[in-house]
Design a protein around this motif. Structure first.
Motif, PDB file in Angstrom:
ATOM      1  N   TYR A 124       0.836  -1.191   0.000  1.00  0.00           N
ATOM      2  CA  TYR A 124       0.000   0.000   0.000  1.00  0.00           C
ATOM      3  C   TYR A 124       0.874   1.245   0.000  1.00  0.00           C
ATOM      4  O   TYR A 124       2.005   1.217   0.473  1.00  0.00           O
ATOM      5  CB  TYR A 124      -0.855   0.029   1.261  1.00  0.00           C
ATOM      6  N   SER A 125       0.287   2.354  -0.470  1.00  0.00           N
ATOM      7  CA  SER A 125       0.945   3.637  -0.231  1.00  0.00           C
ATOM      8  C   SER A 125       0.596   4.042   1.200  1.00  0.00           C
ATOM      9  O   SER A 125      -0.394   3.567   1.765  1.00  0.00           O
ATOM     10  CB  SER A 125       0.447   4.689  -1.219  1.00  0.00           C
ATOM     11  N   LEU A 136      -0.611   6.748   2.350  1.00  0.00           N
ATOM     12  CA  LEU A 136      -1.912   7.406   2.462  1.00  0.00           C
ATOM     13  C   LEU A 136      -3.035   6.367   2.464  1.00  0.00           C
ATOM     14  O   LEU A 136      -3.947   6.422   3.282  1.00  0.00           O
ATOM     15  CB  LEU A 136      -2.103   8.408   1.318  1.00  0.00           C
ATOM     16  N   GLU A 137      -2.952   5.401   1.561  1.00  0.00           N
ATOM     17  CA  GLU A 137      -3.978   4.360   1.502  1.00  0.00           C
ATOM     18  C   GLU A 137      -4.071   3.612   2.828  1.00  0.00           C
ATOM     19  O   GLU A 137      -5.149   3.269   3.301  1.00  0.00           O
ATOM     20  CB  GLU A 137      -3.653   3.344   0.388  1.00  0.00           C
ATOM     21  N   TYR A 138      -2.900   3.367   3.410  1.00  0.00           N
ATOM     22  CA  TYR A 138      -2.857   2.576   4.638  1.00  0.00           C
ATOM     23  C   TYR A 138      -3.430   3.354   5.815  1.00  0.00           C
ATOM     24  O   TYR A 138      -4.219   2.835   6.597  1.00  0.00           O
ATOM     25  CB  TYR A 138      -1.411   2.165   4.926  1.00  0.00           C
ATOM     26  N   GLU A 194       3.140  10.591   1.525  1.00  0.00           N
ATOM     27  CA  GLU A 194       1.856   9.935   1.250  1.00  0.00           C
ATOM     28  C   GLU A 194       1.944   8.832   0.204  1.00  0.00           C
ATOM     29  O   GLU A 194       1.271   7.815   0.301  1.00  0.00           O
ATOM     30  CB  GLU A 194       0.825  10.967   0.781  1.00  0.00           C
ATOM     31  N   GLY A 195       2.766   9.040  -0.824  1.00  0.00           N
ATOM     32  CA  GLY A 195       2.783   8.096  -1.934  1.00  0.00           C
ATOM     33  C   GLY A 195       3.781   6.963  -1.789  1.00  0.00           C
ATOM     34  O   GLY A 195       3.824   6.060  -2.609  1.00  0.00           O
TER      35      GLY A 195
END
Lengths: 350, 258
Positions: B96-97, B99-101, B137-138
């Motif tokens: 995951y990135s 931010l996604e996490y 974030e990425g």
């Protein structure tokens, strides 16, 4: 295949800005959908009538046989191919997420071997009527899952995920031995070829009534998977952590798992054993679109549908006699899997 | 201020129906705005205690209350908005990135089929900034070091907006630099009215951060209370079952052993 994979995989590991711009993501998913629709339309004209590989579209206006062929044989088959690929890839994504293991597919929980046993049992002892074979396959697919689940609860070793996978291996082996036994007792002239063809997998027998029979189950199951796609990320976490985020881990896992197995059982029941789509397509989707299943799940569905469709086109066009679809998907799937593994090692824990 | 944020009253718990009891009669109070460190040897029941406080494990006797209301009466979403968990280690095979996490922490605020929106993304970005990972974030979570990963887990818990933060051995596997940064971050959170309960194997971490100690051994709470009184040689020796000496070095408490 490899240059494409390499070029696209670079997108998924690109720096922050490119990865997170949502517009780019949505566009590429939409393009994938457009590609699938185009392939679907084109597939109606691909085949060996009147001569391989293509039927000239203008011929449809005059040739009544061509009209009947496209509408009654190719259209249901092409739709079934897409549905098959989508269901297997969706189920594969769901299983990989909720088991937190990128190396599982529907075959791992006794589902596929259960279905194979059910089909062979029906062919040998009941009848080779299509609906009986399919019903028996679907029944034993669920029985395989149920047995794996029950065994996993009885095992006293490791965590829930490991127990479920171990139980699945045991149940698969049991059903696989059963299939071997059925093959041995089957009438070598009438029944054995039927069993073997079913095990090889293919869509040559698909007609409208068969498609209609599996359509409701698969569409509902796919809908459930798509609606719960963000939730899948949460279900990949450990139980206590998922609970701390307001999730009911067991109940929600059982819900998506049931949807995944229902879709798998339905498509396997008409198509036989078609392997590798459920393993390789979720992998490819994650490489291209990232691990967040908000995008990875729709991508896996589209890629699965496309892959299955193209394989089936090849299966019915390349040779005068049909090539079993299961052989093609396994060949291409395993090769693609190896190529992906060579490029980047896989991390498995739990 | 008299009602504790979290209270265990005569809590009894064991794994399995006829499993060995982990806790006999556990009574414990945690006041709002405190930092409680749970110390004890392996198998003392520290993680079990955290999972009971989370509501994930249910007591087989006695009662656990959060703000004077039984934990069992809270809905799952409600608990998710009040209590955050930072697990000891989290293995996730998917890339995951960040931010996604971190966005996963917004789940308690969303309906079961709802997906996070722009406001959730903003909160997740803020949380990453609060743990010092602004601009990350990425990045892929798979490529982080152990210390950075711990910060991401804390950021995810922060997006839940918790009043109570449970951390299971947050400093294990961290080097001295990361440990220092983590302790500073946790101190800052206490200033923002987050109550912290953490387990640790490092008495110095407790000494440097905690206001209260819970000393456990074999499912029994040996001692609980504010720090200067409980952080003593005899108490720690009894907890670990080996001679331990607390010493003052440059005004700080260190533990000598072995």
């Amino acid at each position: 295949m490899s240059p494409d994979v390499r070029g696209l995989a670079a997108v998924s590991t690109a720096p922050a800005a490119a990865r997170l711009a949502p517009r780019v993501r949505v566009d590429s998913l939409v393009w994938l959908g457009v590609l699938l629709l185009a392939a679907l339309a084109l597939s109606l004209f691909v085949g060996r009538y009147p001569a391989p590989p293509l039927l000239a579209p203008e011929r449809l206006l005059t040739d009544e046989l061509a009209q009947r062929l496209v509408l009654n044989l190719r259209l249901p088959r092409v739709l079934a191919a897409v549905l098959l690929g989508m269901s297997l890839a969706g189920a594969g994504t769901v299983l990989q997420m909720i088991l937190g293991n990128p190396l599982v597919e529907p075959g791992f929980l006794g589902v596929s071997q259960g279905a194979a046993f059910g089909a062979a049992l029906s062919i040998v002892f009941l009848s080779n009527v299509a609906w009986l074979v399919q019903g028996s396959a679907a029944f034993f697919a669920f029985a395989g899952l149920g047995l794996s689940y029950f065994l996993a609860h009885r095992l006293r070793y490791g965590g829930w995920v490991l127990r479920l996978v171990l139980a699945g291996i045991a149940v698969s082996a049991l059903f696989s031995a059963g299939v071997g036994m059925l093959k041995y007792v089957a009438d070598p002239l009438r029944q054995l070829p039927e069993i073997i063809f079913w095990l090889l997998g293919g869509l040559w027998s698909i007609t409208w009534p068969q498609l209609r029979a599996i359509l409701p189950v698969t569409l509902i199951a796919l809908f459930v998977m798509i609606r719960m796609r963000w939730r899948l990320n949460l279900l990949a976490l450990e139980d206590a952590t998922a609970f701390s985020l307001g999730v009911a881990p067991t109940r929600e896992r059982v819900l998506v798992l049931t949807a995944a197995v229902a879709a798998t059982a339905a498509v396997i029941s008409v198509a036989g054993m078609v392997g590798w789509i459920g393993l390789i397509m979720p992998h490819l989707a994650r490489r291209l679109y990232g691990s967040d299943s908000r995008r990875a799940l729709p991508a896996a569905l589209l890629l699965g549908g496309l892959f299955s469709l193209l394989c089936d086109d090849a299966a019915r066009t390349l040779l005068a006699g049909e090539i079993p679809l299961g052989i093609l998907t396994s060949l291409l799937g395993a090769a693609a899997f190896m190529a992906l593994m060579m490029k980047q090692p896989l991390h498995v824990s739990r | 201020m008299n009602t504790p944020l979290l209270a265990f009253r005569n809590v009894r718990f064991g794994y399995g129906a006829n499993g060995k009891a982990v806790f006999g009669e556990l009574t414990l109070e945690i006041a709002a705005g405190t930092v409680t460190a749970i110390l004890g040897p392996n198998g003392a029941g520290k993680t079990t205690l955290l999972h009971l406080a989370l509501g994930w494990l249910k007591p087989q006797g006695g009662q656990i209350t959060l703000r004077d209301r039984p934990l069992a009466d809270y809905g799952r979403g409600e608990l998710g908005r009040l209590i955050g968990l930072v697990p000891q280690s989290e293995h996730n095979p998917f890339e995951y990135s960040l931010l996604e996490y971190v966005l996963l922490g917004r789940a308690p605020y969303l309906k079961p089929l709802e997906m996070p929106g722009p406001e959730d993304v903003r909160i997740a970005r803020d949380a990453l900034a609060r743990v010092g990972l602004a601009g990350w974030e990425g990045r892929s979570i798979a490529r982080l070091s152990g210390g950075e990963r711990q910060l991401v887990l804390i950021a995810r818990a922060l997006t839940q907006g918790p009043r109570l933060l449970l951390l299971d051995e947050p400093t294990s596997h961290l080097d001295l630099g990361n440990k220092t940064r983590l302790l500073a971050l946790l101190r800052a959170l206490v200033g923002q009215s987050v109550t912290i309960v953490l387990t640790t194997h490092e008495p110095e971490v407790a000494a440097g951060l905690a206001t209260h100690l819970v000393l456990m051994r074999g499912g029994q709470v040996l001692e609980t209370g504010p720090l200067p009184d409980t952080f003593r040689s005899d108490r720690l020796s009894a907890t670990y079952g080996v001679p331990v000496e607390v010493a003052q070095v440059y005004g700080r408490q260190v533990v000598l052993w072995g």
